[in-house]
Design a protein around this motif. Sequence first.
Motif, short mmCIF file in Angstrom:
data_model
loop_
_atom_site.label_atom_id
_atom_site.label_comp_id
_atom_site.label_asym_id
_atom_site.label_seq_id
_atom_site.Cartn_x
_atom_site.Cartn_y
_atom_site.Cartn_z
N HIS A 322 0.86 -1.18 0.00
CA HIS A 322 0.00 0.00 0.00
C HIS A 322 0.89 1.24 0.00
CE1 HIS A 322 -3.12 -2.82 1.48
NE2 HIS A 322 -3.98 -1.94 1.01
N LEU A 323 0.75 2.09 -1.01
CA LEU A 323 1.49 3.35 -1.04
C LEU A 323 0.69 4.48 -0.42
CD1 LEU A 323 3.30 3.34 -4.51
CD2 LEU A 323 3.99 2.34 -2.33
N ASP A 324 -0.53 4.19 -0.02
CA ASP A 324 -1.37 5.15 0.70
C ASP A 324 -2.12 4.39 1.79
OD1 ASP A 324 -0.95 7.57 -0.95
OD2 ASP A 324 -1.92 6.37 -2.51
N LEU A 325 -2.56 5.12 2.78
CA LEU A 325 -3.23 4.51 3.93
C LEU A 325 -4.62 4.02 3.56
CD1 LEU A 325 -2.85 4.18 7.08
CD2 LEU A 325 -4.22 6.26 7.28
N PRO A 326 -4.97 2.76 3.82
CA PRO A 326 -6.36 2.31 3.64
C PRO A 326 -7.29 3.07 4.60
CG PRO A 326 -4.86 0.44 3.87
CD PRO A 326 -4.09 1.66 4.26
N LYS A 327 -8.56 3.15 4.24
CA LYS A 327 -9.48 3.95 5.04
C LYS A 327 -9.99 3.22 6.27
CE LYS A 327 -13.49 4.78 3.09
NZ LYS A 327 -14.50 5.11 2.05
N SER A 328 -9.76 1.92 6.37
CA SER A 328 -10.23 1.16 7.53
C SER A 328 -9.43 -0.12 7.66
CB SER A 328 -11.72 0.83 7.40
OG SER A 328 -11.92 -0.11 6.35
N ARG A 378 -14.75 8.09 10.49
CA ARG A 378 -13.63 8.67 11.23
C ARG A 378 -13.12 7.67 12.26
NH1 ARG A 378 -9.43 12.14 10.83
NH2 ARG A 378 -8.32 11.33 12.62
N GLN A 379 -14.03 6.97 12.93
CA GLN A 379 -13.60 5.97 13.93
C GLN A 379 -12.81 4.85 13.26
OE1 GLN A 379 -17.03 4.58 16.10
NE2 GLN A 379 -17.57 6.64 16.80
N ARG A 380 -13.23 4.44 12.09
CA ARG A 380 -12.50 3.37 11.39
C ARG A 380 -11.13 3.86 10.94
NH1 ARG A 380 -16.78 -0.42 8.06
NH2 ARG A 380 -18.17 -0.74 9.79
N LEU A 381 -11.05 5.10 10.50
CA LEU A 381 -9.75 5.66 10.13
C LEU A 381 -8.84 5.75 11.36
CD1 LEU A 381 -7.81 6.97 8.16
CD2 LEU A 381 -9.01 9.14 8.49
N ASP A 382 -9.40 6.18 12.49
CA ASP A 382 -8.61 6.25 13.72
C ASP A 382 -8.07 4.87 14.11
OD1 ASP A 382 -8.96 8.95 13.91
OD2 ASP A 382 -10.59 8.84 15.38
N ALA A 383 -8.91 3.84 13.96
CA ALA A 383 -8.46 2.48 14.28
C ALA A 383 -7.33 2.05 13.35
CB ALA A 383 -9.64 1.51 14.17
N MET A 384 -7.44 2.43 12.07
CA MET A 384 -6.38 2.10 11.11
C MET A 384 -5.08 2.79 11.48
SD MET A 384 -5.77 0.35 8.32
CE MET A 384 -4.00 0.09 8.48
N LEU A 385 -5.18 4.06 11.87
CA LEU A 385 -3.99 4.79 12.29
C LEU A 385 -3.39 4.19 13.55
CD1 LEU A 385 -5.22 8.43 11.64
CD2 LEU A 385 -3.24 7.34 10.59
N GLY A 386 -4.26 3.76 14.45
CA GLY A 386 -3.76 3.12 15.66
C GLY A 386 -2.95 1.88 15.36
N LEU A 387 -3.40 1.09 14.37
CA LEU A 387 -2.64 -0.10 13.97
C LEU A 387 -1.28 0.31 13.42
CD1 LEU A 387 -2.62 -3.20 13.46
CD2 LEU A 387 -3.51 -2.71 11.18
#
Length: 630
Positions: A322-328, A378-387
Amino acid sequence: MTESHSFSGTDAGISAPQPAAGSPHFILEHTFGYTGFRGDQEAIISTLVAGDDALVLMPTGGGKSLCYQIPALARPGCGIVISPLIALMQDQVEALRAAGVAAAFLNSSLGFDEAQQIENRLLGGELELLYLAPERLLQPRTLDLLQRANISLFAIDEAHCVSQWGHDFRADYLQLSCLHQRFPHVPRVALTATADQRTRREIAQRLDLENARHFVSSFDRPNIQYRIAPKDNPKRQLLQFLNSEQQGSAGVVYCLSRGKVESTAEWLQQLGFNALPYHAGLPAPLRAEHQRRFLREDGVIMVATIAFGMGIDKPDVRFVAHLDLPKSIEAYYQETGRAGRDGEPATALLLYGLEDVVKLSQMAATSEGSEEHKRQERQRLDAMLGLCEITSCRRRALLRYFEEELAADCGNCDTCLEPPATWDATEPARKLMSGIYRSGQRFGAAHVIDILRGADTEKVRQFGHDKLSTYGIGADMSANEWRAIIRQLVVRGYLRVNAEAFNALQLTEQCRTVLRGEESVQLRTLPKAAPAKATRRDSGAGEARAEISATDQPLWDALRALRKSLAEERGVPPYVVFHDATLREMLSARPRNAAEMLAISGIGDSKLAKFGEPFLALLREFDAEYSSGD
């Protein structure tokens, strides 16, 4: 079909020596060539053969296809498989035909006469499996056709497409509940590889499967090594990964935009890789051709948006990057799951940056969904960032998201293999927060970093930020290091990016305890950037020269002289041509062609067109002199 590739006689649950003809075990062994079921497969098949409904969650590569193919063959009539991807139907049908199964598909690729012939075969009881797209199935003519046929079961593949919260939502899937009303005595099975508890409930509700038996297999894919790193020239990072680990391998490279897909595929092609672009904006025949080549040729790299991949039936994909962050996390899990379906080692590489967070936040904020939908996104994106930012085992965190606990650290992710160091970032965090506050919380990350590092830019002077007490207080840290701090503080909730105010960095209530000295901040330690440190003003060439070896000094001087000459021709400062950091990387990497030049930080398409050839000619000249000197 190849989802079940890893079955062998060594699997648990070996079948009886002489299974009855027509039984699931007989079909498994004599049609598909395997001697034992895995996991919940046998229970799922028994449920459907008995005429009951099922909801199946099984990871990619876990053998979902057999869960509906075998009961379709064991029951009288023809099994109807609803698949969202027309391009994959032909390959699945060909694989079934190779196994001796009377299979066909009905979709828009067929002419009238050919479609009529398949319909007649269905009505004549000559077909065992028929694949349909949901929009085709829902046509009144098709529903009438099916009511005149003998149907053994309905299999709804990629069932998460029914979820309006999901990243693969298909409106046609919402109408598939009509199957229960029109065919109340035909068993139905919904299958997906990715669904959290909320999505499972939605699948059951929307497909009228509340009374179905649920089978949830482990989400663990132990053969996939998960690696996540901040972006630091992602082209260079990808190139290093491909050259050092994935020579000749098939893989998928995901990008967020269509433009980036095409430019990345072209760049890889120029470097000699067998790379193809895939996105929804390409003509349908070209997409189908690229997908066909990916499925049937060896060593193809597909560069794609998320429009590509659902249901991909290719066992030997060795990597997903992945060259960009997935949304979830759901999207990330499903996309990485396309690697290693054969059970052999595979790698999932993700490169992410603050700009990804900003872009995805903007997309969520401007979507047409309800406020509740936007909050969920937004919550799913936050969870992805947390990972991404976690310092413990990534696999445990990933599985925990799907409500599955791993007993111990996996030993096959980057944080297990190389545990990340942490450091006390309290003082830099306070400097950053003060810089954001004193500049009015109106500017994005790049400008705030310029203030902290004492950069002499027009924008800094325009707003008088070179007079702030925070100007230059972070000159001992590189821009990359500051970006890493910002990213982690955003993830942890100390800062927020205001998409409605030109992506301005702003403080949150949570940062008060840090500013008052009541809380320390421990962040993931990241690799150091170039050792050169910024000062309150550009210190000129002397500091850069100190980093250049005696051997490289002549080329370094020549690169700077060429830059100066090109700048004078255009009446611009030398840094407008290339920054020193770009020249230093050029000196180290020694690019030999335009594609390799594009991998250098600070060189885009425009600068390559304007300045690339003179610098490449200079590098070639020095390489020739060095070779002759040997």
